[in-house]
Design a protein around this motif. Structure first.
Motif, PDB file in Angstrom:
ATOM      1  N   THR A  71       0.832  -1.201   0.000  1.00 43.93           N
ATOM      2  CA  THR A  71       0.000   0.000   0.000  1.00 43.93           C
ATOM      3  C   THR A  71       0.867   1.251   0.000  1.00 43.93           C
ATOM      4  O   THR A  71       0.579   2.214  -0.723  1.00 43.93           O
ATOM      5  CB  THR A  71      -0.930   0.015   1.227  1.00 43.93           C
ATOM      6  N   TYR A  72       1.942   1.232   0.760  1.00 48.85           N
ATOM      7  CA  TYR A  72       2.837   2.390   0.780  1.00 48.85           C
ATOM      8  C   TYR A  72       3.567   2.552  -0.547  1.00 48.85           C
ATOM      9  O   TYR A  72       3.787   3.676  -1.007  1.00 48.85           O
ATOM     10  CB  TYR A  72       3.832   2.275   1.932  1.00 48.85           C
ATOM     11  N   ALA A  73       3.919   1.456  -1.187  1.00 52.23           N
ATOM     12  CA  ALA A  73       4.535   1.540  -2.510  1.00 52.23           C
ATOM     13  C   ALA A  73       3.546   2.112  -3.521  1.00 52.23           C
ATOM     14  O   ALA A  73       3.905   2.957  -4.358  1.00 52.23           O
ATOM     15  CB  ALA A  73       5.021   0.161  -2.951  1.00 52.23           C
ATOM     16  N   ALA A  74       2.295   1.674  -3.445  1.00 49.33           N
ATOM     17  CA  ALA A  74       1.264   2.216  -4.334  1.00 49.33           C
ATOM     18  C   ALA A  74       1.027   3.697  -4.053  1.00 49.33           C
ATOM     19  O   ALA A  74       0.769   4.475  -4.974  1.00 49.33           O
ATOM     20  CB  ALA A  74      -0.027   1.432  -4.177  1.00 49.33           C
ATOM     21  N   LEU A  75       1.134   4.098  -2.791  1.00 43.74           N
ATOM     22  CA  LEU A  75       0.996   5.506  -2.419  1.00 43.74           C
ATOM     23  C   LEU A  75       2.066   6.356  -3.096  1.00 43.74           C
ATOM     24  O   LEU A  75       1.763   7.398  -3.687  1.00 43.74           O
ATOM     25  CB  LEU A  75       1.079   5.653  -0.902  1.00 43.74           C
ATOM     26  N   VAL A  76       3.290   5.897  -3.048  1.00 42.35           N
ATOM     27  CA  VAL A  76       4.392   6.652  -3.656  1.00 42.35           C
ATOM     28  C   VAL A  76       4.226   6.721  -5.170  1.00 42.35           C
ATOM     29  O   VAL A  76       4.387   7.789  -5.773  1.00 42.35           O
ATOM     30  CB  VAL A  76       5.746   6.023  -3.268  1.00 42.35           C
ATOM     31  N   VAL A  77       3.886   5.609  -5.792  1.00 46.92           N
ATOM     32  CA  VAL A  77       3.726   5.588  -7.252  1.00 46.92           C
ATOM     33  C   VAL A  77       2.555   6.469  -7.686  1.00 46.92           C
ATOM     34  O   VAL A  77       2.672   7.251  -8.639  1.00 46.92           O
ATOM     35  CB  VAL A  77       3.546   4.137  -7.751  1.00 46.92           C
ATOM     36  N   ALA A  78       1.439   6.378  -6.996  1.00 45.72           N
ATOM     37  CA  ALA A  78       0.266   7.168  -7.365  1.00 45.72           C
ATOM     38  C   ALA A  78       0.511   8.666  -7.173  1.00 45.72           C
ATOM     39  O   ALA A  78       0.158   9.475  -8.042  1.00 45.72           O
ATOM     40  CB  ALA A  78      -0.940   6.728  -6.550  1.00 45.72           C
ATOM     41  N   CYS A  79       1.133   9.041  -6.073  1.00 43.88           N
ATOM     42  CA  CYS A  79       1.398  10.458  -5.826  1.00 43.88           C
ATOM     43  C   CYS A  79       2.458  11.010  -6.778  1.00 43.88           C
ATOM     44  O   CYS A  79       2.345  12.145  -7.251  1.00 43.88           O
ATOM     45  CB  CYS A  79       1.803  10.680  -4.378  1.00 43.88           C
ATOM     46  N   ALA A  80       3.465  10.218  -7.087  1.00 47.61           N
ATOM     47  CA  ALA A  80       4.490  10.673  -8.032  1.00 47.61           C
ATOM     48  C   ALA A  80       3.897  10.834  -9.431  1.00 47.61           C
ATOM     49  O   ALA A  80       4.212  11.798 -10.143  1.00 47.61           O
ATOM     50  CB  ALA A  80       5.652   9.694  -8.060  1.00 47.61           C
TER      51      ALA A  80
END
Length: 92
Positions: A71-80
């Motif tokens: 979920t945190y990896a998806a957070l970084v990818v989505a926000c970037a």
């Protein structure tokens, strides 16, 4: 659970989204477009924060608990990706 406990849990849930949005806003001029954006910094921050909270909520619904590294990896990818779109990174 009292109201202060609920507020504490909610703040801890959205803290990663707020941190990622803040880091992206502060480093936006380094990795983003050099031209002036038509969008204000505050509006970009609100959009990045909303995308981050949506990703965290999706991870909570999908896995049934928060704090998963995926979920945190998806957070970084989505926000970037959102930051790239907001600063029109494809025009750089």
């Amino acid at each position: 659970m009292g109201p202060l406990d609920i507020a504490n849990h909610l703040l801890n849930f959205v803290a990663p989204a707020a941190a990622v949005a803040l880091v992206l806003l502060l480093s936006g001029r380094l990795v983003g477009s050099r031209s002036a954006s038509a969008m204000s910094v505050w509006l970009r921050g609100v959009i990045l924060f909303a995308v981050g909270v949506a990703v965290l909520a999706a991870g909570l619904v999908l896995w049934g608990r928060d704090g998963k590294m995926l979920t945190y990896a998806a957070l970084v990818v989505a926000c970037a990706t959102c930051q790239w779109v907001l600063v029109r990174g494809w025009k750089a």
